[in-house]
Design a protein around this motif. Structure first.
Motif, mmCIF file in Angstrom:
data_model
loop_
_atom_site.group_PDB
_atom_site.id
_atom_site.type_symbol
_atom_site.label_atom_id
_atom_site.label_comp_id
_atom_site.label_asym_id
_atom_site.label_seq_id
_atom_site.Cartn_x
_atom_site.Cartn_y
_atom_site.Cartn_z
ATOM 1 N N LEU A 70 -5.391 -6.444 2.369
ATOM 2 C CA LEU A 70 -4.060 -5.933 2.053
ATOM 3 C C LEU A 70 -3.102 -6.166 3.215
ATOM 4 O O LEU A 70 -1.932 -6.470 3.019
ATOM 5 N N VAL B 21 -1.513 5.050 5.980
ATOM 6 C CA VAL B 21 -1.502 3.832 5.160
ATOM 7 C C VAL B 21 -2.853 3.117 5.269
ATOM 8 O O VAL B 21 -3.358 2.566 4.282
ATOM 9 N N GLY B 22 -3.472 3.164 6.447
ATOM 10 C CA GLY B 22 -4.815 2.592 6.589
ATOM 11 C C GLY B 22 -5.808 3.298 5.674
ATOM 12 O O GLY B 22 -6.564 2.652 4.941
ATOM 13 N N ALA B 23 -5.799 4.613 5.690
ATOM 14 C CA ALA B 23 -6.712 5.368 4.815
ATOM 15 C C ALA B 23 -6.410 5.056 3.350
ATOM 16 O O ALA B 23 -7.321 4.831 2.544
ATOM 17 N N VAL C 299 0.835 -1.202 0.000
ATOM 18 C CA VAL C 299 0.000 0.000 0.000
ATOM 19 C C VAL C 299 0.874 1.258 0.000
ATOM 20 O O VAL C 299 0.594 2.230 -0.701
ATOM 21 N N LYS D 12 -12.408 0.899 -6.162
ATOM 22 C CA LYS D 12 -12.387 1.233 -4.733
ATOM 23 C C LYS D 12 -12.513 2.735 -4.487
ATOM 24 O O LYS D 12 -13.398 3.165 -3.739
ATOM 25 N N VAL E 64 -9.869 4.838 11.263
ATOM 26 C CA VAL E 64 -9.081 4.294 10.159
ATOM 27 C C VAL E 64 -8.702 2.857 10.478
ATOM 28 O O VAL E 64 -8.110 2.592 11.516
ATOM 29 N N THR E 65 -9.068 1.945 9.605
ATOM 30 C CA THR E 65 -8.596 0.571 9.756
ATOM 31 C C THR E 65 -7.914 0.176 8.464
ATOM 32 O O THR E 65 -8.358 0.517 7.386
ATOM 33 N N MET E 66 -6.820 -0.554 8.601
ATOM 34 C CA MET E 66 -6.103 -1.049 7.431
ATOM 35 C C MET E 66 -6.957 -2.111 6.757
ATOM 36 O O MET E 66 -7.569 -2.940 7.431
ATOM 37 N N SER E 67 -7.015 -2.085 5.430
ATOM 38 C CA SER E 67 -7.734 -3.118 4.683
ATOM 39 C C SER E 67 -7.247 -4.496 5.121
ATOM 40 O O SER E 67 -6.052 -4.804 5.070
ATOM 41 N N GLN F 257 -14.787 2.141 4.431
ATOM 42 C CA GLN F 257 -14.893 3.372 3.648
ATOM 43 C C GLN F 257 -16.001 4.271 4.196
ATOM 44 O O GLN F 257 -15.845 5.495 4.277
ATOM 45 N N SER G 105 -5.710 1.752 -2.461
ATOM 46 C CA SER G 105 -4.948 0.484 -2.468
ATOM 47 C C SER G 105 -3.469 0.658 -2.779
ATOM 48 O O SER G 105 -2.622 0.274 -1.988
ATOM 49 N N SER H 10 -13.965 -3.539 2.682
ATOM 50 C CA SER H 10 -13.791 -2.086 2.568
ATOM 51 C C SER H 10 -15.086 -1.278 2.568
ATOM 52 O O SER H 10 -15.048 -0.067 2.796
ATOM 53 N N SER I 220 -5.174 2.352 2.154
ATOM 54 C CA SER I 220 -5.610 0.982 1.839
ATOM 55 C C SER I 220 -7.100 0.938 1.557
ATOM 56 O O SER I 220 -7.575 0.090 0.807
ATOM 57 N N GLN I 221 -7.850 1.847 2.147
ATOM 58 C CA GLN I 221 -9.303 1.853 1.938
ATOM 59 C C GLN I 221 -9.719 2.753 0.784
ATOM 60 O O GLN I 221 -10.828 2.620 0.267
ATOM 61 N N ILE I 222 -8.876 3.714 0.407
ATOM 62 C CA ILE I 222 -9.292 4.646 -0.649
ATOM 63 C C ILE I 222 -8.704 4.263 -2.007
ATOM 64 O O ILE I 222 -9.406 4.219 -2.995
ATOM 65 N N LEU J 7 -14.842 5.969 7.302
ATOM 66 C CA LEU J 7 -13.843 6.977 6.950
ATOM 67 C C LEU J 7 -14.533 8.235 6.410
ATOM 68 O O LEU J 7 -14.063 9.358 6.607
#
Lengths: 433, 433
Positions: B13, A260-262, A61, B94, B7-10, B121, A268, B117, A264-266, B124
């Motif tokens: 991923l 990096v979390g954000a 990511v 995404k 914020v959570t990491m995917s 998302q 990748s 996600s 990964s969700q927005i 977020l």
């Protein structure tokens, strides 16, 4: 979220779209609205992208190890020791700035004037915007004394300012805050416990080395996030790649994980072939350095030539030190503009210039100025030609101003300003070419 | 925004990153965690990308006319008449899904289970998440009766549900909701005045034409947004490109403007060389059609082979109809897993499989299931080889299961499941290869 998020179209991109439609309709238009850099891709970067066309994995990511390491080297050569593990890549520095607002949380201080997207991104993220003017001739950095006062007032009013955005060098003013001002800003941010988000995408486009921008990361390393990209120095806006450098501190480590979390969700990851070419560019081999130097010289020559025309017409303008932006103020012409053209603010001025003269510019209000202001922003980075051949010639010409297509743009500007400041109303002049 | 955004990491991923680190450390690992498709880039698409390496302009925020027109044709061939002007491109589907949540506003209904996600998302973006279970064997679409009840309750409680996300075909279950269920869902959405966001990125990966997914855009055309991309059918995840099709209705036109506004502030545009290759892919020339057909067959053969192993081990599994995902439930083995392995939920099961057997999977709880659930999701799309040569061979092999590297993966799974359901505790078995 009970109400829809406030969404506004990027003023620069909207102006671009409108001009493109007029050009398609056959009009002769001159785009000074968006800061897109109209120069060709450096051939070696084209080759690197093409050679990486088989890369289709997401990858990490935060970006490939090669790209993060190259970006760290880029910053190290500019005096900022950087751990590649604290670099995060994004599809442009714009998405990184948006994700940073989300990751930092709270409300956002922005300088006035400043880039159109800082406040729009903050509102989209649910944050409130606290505008703070900069010092005269030092755009991009809120005046530290005014910052202290504004943050105090905001906190008393129940707002939660947690970061301050700065732009070094500055868009829209083309100026560079002095090291003393940056140092004061950094000290104020520390006292106020604000994260500094320093947008340094123009840092390679300072004309005189003596005007070099100092990053707040020098003065408040524990709390400064730096962003940059290849959009401005290598004309790669359409490739969409940017990098962020996070502070090597407990604050920075926590922010890294949230960013990096954000990400990964927005988004990748960044397009893998683009990452490969970007890694090469950030290593700054000689041909990349030579291209940036040539582009900077071209920006300077053309921006100064356009600046002279604004000044000759009677607008005031801070000395142009960097970028490809001019921010003339037509205040000295207020009476005449009102009398002859019924123009009372920057928006009306921009409309007049677009509709009667086919010249696309943005009013200062798009950058946070008062609606009454007669400032406009002119980006000169699209005057280098219509084709890659013309643009390549502009990049290597000993005197770019003598190239016919650049000369024609300058003449278009000269004519436009002459009409603007004449005492004849445009209706009596008939259609203008 | 007074508190930092959650914020959570995917999860997918993050699991990928963890497995990549273990592989680097020399462990033999089997990645069934992320749905990344491990297949090579179709050569003609590589060539198209390389040929567009000189494109460095941003272009329109919504995407190039060529790409929008090609995407419209793609949907038209699937029975959805589409105006290219209502297509919006993004750097992956995404980011489009994220920007849609912002553009629509309000709170978000998601099916249970569903892709990791969607809720992340929504949070977020400041929205609240309203989870609604699907019907058995029909993942991806909230049960319409339960949807009505949940939206009623949510509105009574002061929430503001404005959209419902559906996945057709479904991730994580590999199932496809029936046309009757989709029609009911569409009717409920209309009655409840919800926008339907239909994620159809797997629509070309339905194994039996009789199981074809029907889009809610057929039944509620005025309120359904469809998203898709090239990540799944052409293995181009790392190129980051997706498209959204907005409804041709007053609602759709308003949403289009808000979506493009959000896009202009978050990502500006999609990497221009990628757009050129994507436009070609969405035109679906014969070689693209052949690639997708071969990939779909490979997904089916391998997914079914892995499914048989889960079933043989005693897990229950809905018939696999699409995608490359399996969603076995180890509930029938609950007592044994507790007694022999001290495993009481999906997270513990996934940890055991990763730590003792090097098999990366995700627990059902990552997809919104109850923590106690013994469901896990297995993605089989990374079993096709480690090199492009192996992966190409897998794509054209008459019997992919007989390729040694795929056979070895299946053996790894067989051994792992045998140990899992044996009565011997893992500690008495010693180290497992």
């Amino acid at each position: 979220m009970s109400d829809p998020a406030p969404v506004t179209m990027s003023a620069t991109l909207a102006a671009d779209d409108a001009l493109a439609r007029r050009r398609l309709a056959g009009e002769q238009v001159l785009s000074l609205a968006s800061g897109e850099v109209g120069l060709p891709v450096l051939p070696v970067l084209r080759e690197r992208l093409a050679a990486a066309a088989d890369r289709n994995a997401y990858g990490p990511v935060a970006g490939s190890p090669e790209l993060r390491s190259a970006a760290a080297g880029y910053w190290r050569r500019r005096g900022l020791d950087t751990d590649p593990e604290l670099v995060v890549c994004g599809p442009g520095s714009k998405p990184l700035l948006f994700a940073l607002v989300l990751a930092i949380g709270g409300d956002v201080v922005v300088p006035v004037p400043s880039w159109v997207s800082y406040p729009a991104q903050a509102r989209l993220a649910g944050a409130r915007v606290i505008p703070v003017p900069g010092r005269p001739g030092e755009g991009g950095v809120p005046d530290p004394a005014l910052l202290r006062a504004a943050v105090g007032r905001a906190r008393s009013a129940g707002l939660n300012p947690r970061c301050v955005v700065v732009t070094l060098p500055d868009n829209p003013t083309g100026t560079v805050a002095t090291p003393a001002t940056v140092r004061e800003l950094a000290r104020a941010a520390r006292e106020l416990d604000l994260v500094v988000v320093s947008d340094e995408i123009y840092c390679d486009l300072v004309f005189d080395p003596a005007d070099r921008a100092f990053s707040p990361a020098v003065f408040a390393p524990e709390r400064t996030v730096v962003t940059t990209g290849l959009t401005k120095n290598l004309a790669l806006g359409g490739w969409r790649t940017g990098v962020a450098r996070l502070p090597d501190s407990p604050l920075g480590l926590g922010l890294w994980a949230r960013l990096v979390g954000a990400a990964s969700q927005i988004w990748s990851s960044v397009a893998a072939p683009v990452q490969a070419a970007a890694a090469y560019a950030f290593e700054e081999p000689p041909e990349v350095v030579a291209y940036v130097a040539a582009a900077k010289r071209l920006h300077e020559v053309v921006a100064r030539a356009v600046a002279r025309r604004f000044t000759a017409a009677g607008a005031t303008l801070a000395p142009v030190r960097a970028t490809c932006y001019l921010y003339p103020d037509f205040e000295p012409l207020r009476d005449r503009l009102a009398r002859v053209h019924q123009v009372g603010n920057g928006r009306e001025l921009a409309e007049l210039l677009a509709e009667r003269h086919g010249v696309g510019l943005l009013p200062g209000s798009a950058f946070g100025e008062d609606e009454r202001s007669l400032r406009i922003r002119a980006a000169t980075s699209r005057l280098y030609g219509e084709t890659d051949a013309e643009r390549s010639e502009a990049l290597s010409a000993p005197d770019p101003l003598r190239l016919p297509w650049i000369g024609a743009c300058l003449d278009h500007i000269t004519r436009t300003l002459a009409h603007l400041v004449s005492d004849q109303s445009p209706s009596s002049l008939g259609a203008l070419s």
